[in-house]
Write an enzyme that holds these catalytic residues in place. Sequence first.
Site, PDB file in Angstrom:
ATOM      1  CD  GLU A  17       6.661  -9.323   0.858  1.00 39.10           C
ATOM      2  OE1 GLU A  17       7.361  -9.230  -0.165  1.00 39.10           O
ATOM      3  OE2 GLU A  17       5.638  -8.656   1.049  1.00 39.10           O
ATOM      4  CB  THR A  48       8.190  -5.667   3.607  1.00 39.77           C
ATOM      5  OG1 THR A  48       7.514  -5.625   4.855  1.00 39.77           O
ATOM      6  CG2 THR A  48       7.624  -6.772   2.741  1.00 39.77           C
ATOM      7  CE1 TYR A  49      14.727  -0.189   5.656  1.00 38.33           C
ATOM      8  CE2 TYR A  49      13.450   1.569   4.642  1.00 38.33           C
ATOM      9  CZ  TYR A  49      14.528   1.152   5.400  1.00 38.33           C
ATOM     10  OH  TYR A  49      15.411   2.080   5.885  1.00 38.33           O
ATOM     11  CG  HIS A  77      11.784  -6.068   0.892  1.00 38.95           C
ATOM     12  ND1 HIS A  77      10.543  -5.936   0.324  1.00 38.95           N
ATOM     13  CD2 HIS A  77      12.160  -7.352   0.679  1.00 38.95           C
ATOM     14  CE1 HIS A  77      10.169  -7.103  -0.200  1.00 38.95           C
ATOM     15  NE2 HIS A  77      11.130  -7.970   0.015  1.00 38.95           N
ATOM     16  N   GLY A 108      10.117   2.624  -3.175  1.00 39.79           N
ATOM     17  CA  GLY A 108       9.119   2.941  -2.145  1.00 39.79           C
ATOM     18  C   GLY A 108       8.086   3.899  -2.722  1.00 39.79           C
ATOM     19  CE  LYS A 168      13.097  -1.945 -11.168  1.00 40.49           C
ATOM     20  NZ  LYS A 168      11.961  -1.690 -10.264  1.00 40.49           N
ATOM     21  CD  GLN A 179       2.015  -5.349  -6.310  1.00 45.67           C
ATOM     22  OE1 GLN A 179       2.098  -6.204  -5.433  1.00 45.67           O
ATOM     23  NE2 GLN A 179       2.120  -4.059  -6.072  1.00 45.67           N
TER      24      GLN A 179
HETATM   25  P1  FAD Z   1      10.844   2.148  -9.578  1.00 48.91           P
HETATM   26  O1  FAD Z   1      11.456   0.980 -10.231  1.00 48.91           O
HETATM   27  O2  FAD Z   1      11.699   3.331  -9.341  1.00 48.91           O
HETATM   28  O3  FAD Z   1       9.574   2.573 -10.463  1.00 48.91           O
HETATM   29  C1  FAD Z   1       8.602   3.487  -9.988  1.00 48.91           C
HETATM   30  C2  FAD Z   1       7.907   4.146 -11.185  1.00 48.91           C
HETATM   31  O4  FAD Z   1       8.801   5.057 -11.820  1.00 48.91           O
HETATM   32  C3  FAD Z   1       7.465   3.178 -12.281  1.00 48.91           C
HETATM   33  O5  FAD Z   1       6.284   3.687 -12.871  1.00 48.91           O
HETATM   34  C4  FAD Z   1       8.620   3.223 -13.279  1.00 48.91           C
HETATM   35  O6  FAD Z   1       8.237   2.837 -14.594  1.00 48.91           O
HETATM   36  C5  FAD Z   1       9.013   4.699 -13.188  1.00 48.91           C
HETATM   37  N1  FAD Z   1      10.440   4.964 -13.469  1.00 48.91           N
HETATM   38  C6  FAD Z   1      11.509   4.230 -13.075  1.00 48.91           C
HETATM   39  N2  FAD Z   1      12.648   4.837 -13.447  1.00 48.91           N
HETATM   40  C7  FAD Z   1      12.303   5.998 -14.072  1.00 48.91           C
HETATM   41  C8  FAD Z   1      13.026   7.078 -14.676  1.00 48.91           C
HETATM   42  N3  FAD Z   1      14.375   7.076 -14.732  1.00 48.91           N
HETATM   43  N4  FAD Z   1      12.317   8.107 -15.207  1.00 48.91           N
HETATM   44  C9  FAD Z   1      10.960   8.125 -15.182  1.00 48.91           C
HETATM   45  N5  FAD Z   1      10.226   7.124 -14.625  1.00 48.91           N
HETATM   46  C10 FAD Z   1      10.886   6.090 -14.085  1.00 48.91           C
HETATM   47  N6  FAD Z   1       7.280  -0.825  -0.662  1.00 48.91           N
HETATM   48  C11 FAD Z   1       7.783  -0.578   0.581  1.00 48.91           C
HETATM   49  O7  FAD Z   1       7.632   0.534   1.112  1.00 48.91           O
HETATM   50  N7  FAD Z   1       8.473  -1.538   1.271  1.00 48.91           N
HETATM   51  C12 FAD Z   1       8.696  -2.781   0.759  1.00 48.91           C
HETATM   52  O8  FAD Z   1       9.329  -3.608   1.394  1.00 48.91           O
HETATM   53  C13 FAD Z   1       8.163  -3.080  -0.555  1.00 48.91           C
HETATM   54  N8  FAD Z   1       8.361  -4.295  -1.124  1.00 48.91           N
HETATM   55  C14 FAD Z   1       7.892  -4.544  -2.397  1.00 48.91           C
HETATM   56  C15 FAD Z   1       8.148  -5.791  -3.001  1.00 48.91           C
HETATM   57  C16 FAD Z   1       7.676  -6.074  -4.277  1.00 48.91           C
HETATM   58  C17 FAD Z   1       7.943  -7.423  -4.910  1.00 48.91           C
HETATM   59  C18 FAD Z   1       6.914  -5.091  -4.975  1.00 48.91           C
HETATM   60  C19 FAD Z   1       6.375  -5.389  -6.350  1.00 48.91           C
HETATM   61  C20 FAD Z   1       6.675  -3.842  -4.396  1.00 48.91           C
HETATM   62  C21 FAD Z   1       7.153  -3.546  -3.111  1.00 48.91           C
HETATM   63  N9  FAD Z   1       6.943  -2.302  -2.497  1.00 48.91           N
HETATM   64  C22 FAD Z   1       7.445  -2.054  -1.235  1.00 48.91           C
HETATM   65  C23 FAD Z   1       6.155  -1.274  -3.170  1.00 48.91           C
HETATM   66  C24 FAD Z   1       7.050  -0.332  -4.021  1.00 48.91           C
HETATM   67  O9  FAD Z   1       7.901   0.404  -3.168  1.00 48.91           O
HETATM   68  C25 FAD Z   1       6.139   0.602  -4.815  1.00 48.91           C
HETATM   69  O10 FAD Z   1       5.442  -0.130  -5.802  1.00 48.91           O
HETATM   70  C26 FAD Z   1       6.805   1.839  -5.411  1.00 48.91           C
HETATM   71  O11 FAD Z   1       5.775   2.718  -5.867  1.00 48.91           O
HETATM   72  C27 FAD Z   1       7.716   1.578  -6.605  1.00 48.91           C
HETATM   73  O12 FAD Z   1       8.881   0.992  -6.244  1.00 48.91           O
HETATM   74  P2  FAD Z   1       9.895   0.413  -7.382  1.00 48.91           P
HETATM   75  O13 FAD Z   1      11.110  -0.027  -6.690  1.00 48.91           O
HETATM   76  O14 FAD Z   1       9.175  -0.528  -8.269  1.00 48.91           O
HETATM   77  O15 FAD Z   1      10.167   1.792  -8.174  1.00 48.91           O
END
Ligand code: FAD
Length: 292
Positions: A17, A48-49, A77, A108, A168, A179
């Site tokens: 990455e 990443t974004y 991303h 995000g 999802k 993570q």
């Molecule tokens: P989600 O899958 O939407 O989950 C977020 C939270 O909401 C979780 O607690 C989940 O359980 C909960 N949730 C999901 N759906 C629902 C629903 N329908 N109702 C209620 N709760 C729900 N960030 C960046 O800004 N840029 C990047 O490039 C980036 N790359 C990443 C790459 C990896 C491999 C990882 C692990 C993280 C990365 N992140 C990045 C960080 C990420 O954006 C954050 O961890 C963010 O807080 C959650 O993103 P997610 O896509 O996991 O969210």
Amino acid sequence: MKIIDLLNQNKPSLSFEVFPPKNETSFESVKTATEEIAKLHPAFMSVTYGAGGGTSQYTLDIAKNIKSLYGVPTLAHLTCVSSTRDTVKQKINEIKSADIQNIMALRGDIPDSLKDSDRTTWDYKYAIDLIYELKSANQNFCIGAACYPEIHPESATQKDDIKRLKEKVDAGVDFLTTQMFFDNNLLYNFLYKIREAGITLPVIPGVMPITNANQVERSIKLSGSFMPQRFKSLVDKFGYNPDAMKQAGIAYATDQIIDLYANGITNVHVYSMNKPDVAAKIQDNLSDIIKK
Ligand code: FAD
């Protein structure tokens, strides 16, 4: 190449990455660092974004550059929570036009400016909304999503987190990337639980080589990851000596990766932090294991 096809080859492989520059001034140095990593010809590279999307153009510029110069498959991303539907649709079209086949669909982190606003007015609330958007664009992307062996910080319990993860995945994800974690047993435990919950798709573990003592605090704060005593001892002993810490951090990450391969994981994603020397050393340590 689609990442899912690579994963289906079922051979130990390594991917890296990188992150895009934060501004125009650092563009050239980041571009050079990412090219150095691309020259290692990893299985794929993710870009990443920037949080909030302010530097989003750089993600695509770096991804396009790696792909066109070195033929390395790229994973762009994309985050959605701080964007409008129009902006996200435009980004999806740009990624498609750049012939990038893999998208990491992320929510995000929620920016402070949005925290007190009315959620019903947001175009996207969760990553799943972006996955639906990508599916409806009908562009045949290979879609990745994030998962959290030590649960996402906003989730009350691991059960809730896995329930949301399953939703999802069912929306049309092809693979998951984790993570960072520093204790492989946490990953094996997580894999057991998600398999039990019916999530059967490939999971790519994300490993972060900690190569300087300052990185420790920042990484834990960002990820909430548990630090095993074995790792803490290493930082205590070598943290004051940059060269020794780097060597020890690379050895720790290498050891983690070998154990993952030995336990049936095919691809490991290394959070390279744009450090070509660290990426090269880890790849070299694994050269016979990941021989093409
Ligand atoms: P989600 O899958 O939407 O989950 C977020 C939270 O909401 C979780 O607690 C989940 O359980 C909960 N949730 C999901 N759906 C629902 C629903 N329908 N109702 C209620 N709760 C729900 N960030 C960046 O800004 N840029 C990047 O490039 C980036 N790359 C990443 C790459 C990896 C491999 C990882 C692990 C993280 C990365 N992140 C990045 C960080 C990420 O954006 C954050 O961890 C963010 O807080 C959650 O993103 P997610 O896509 O996991 O969210």
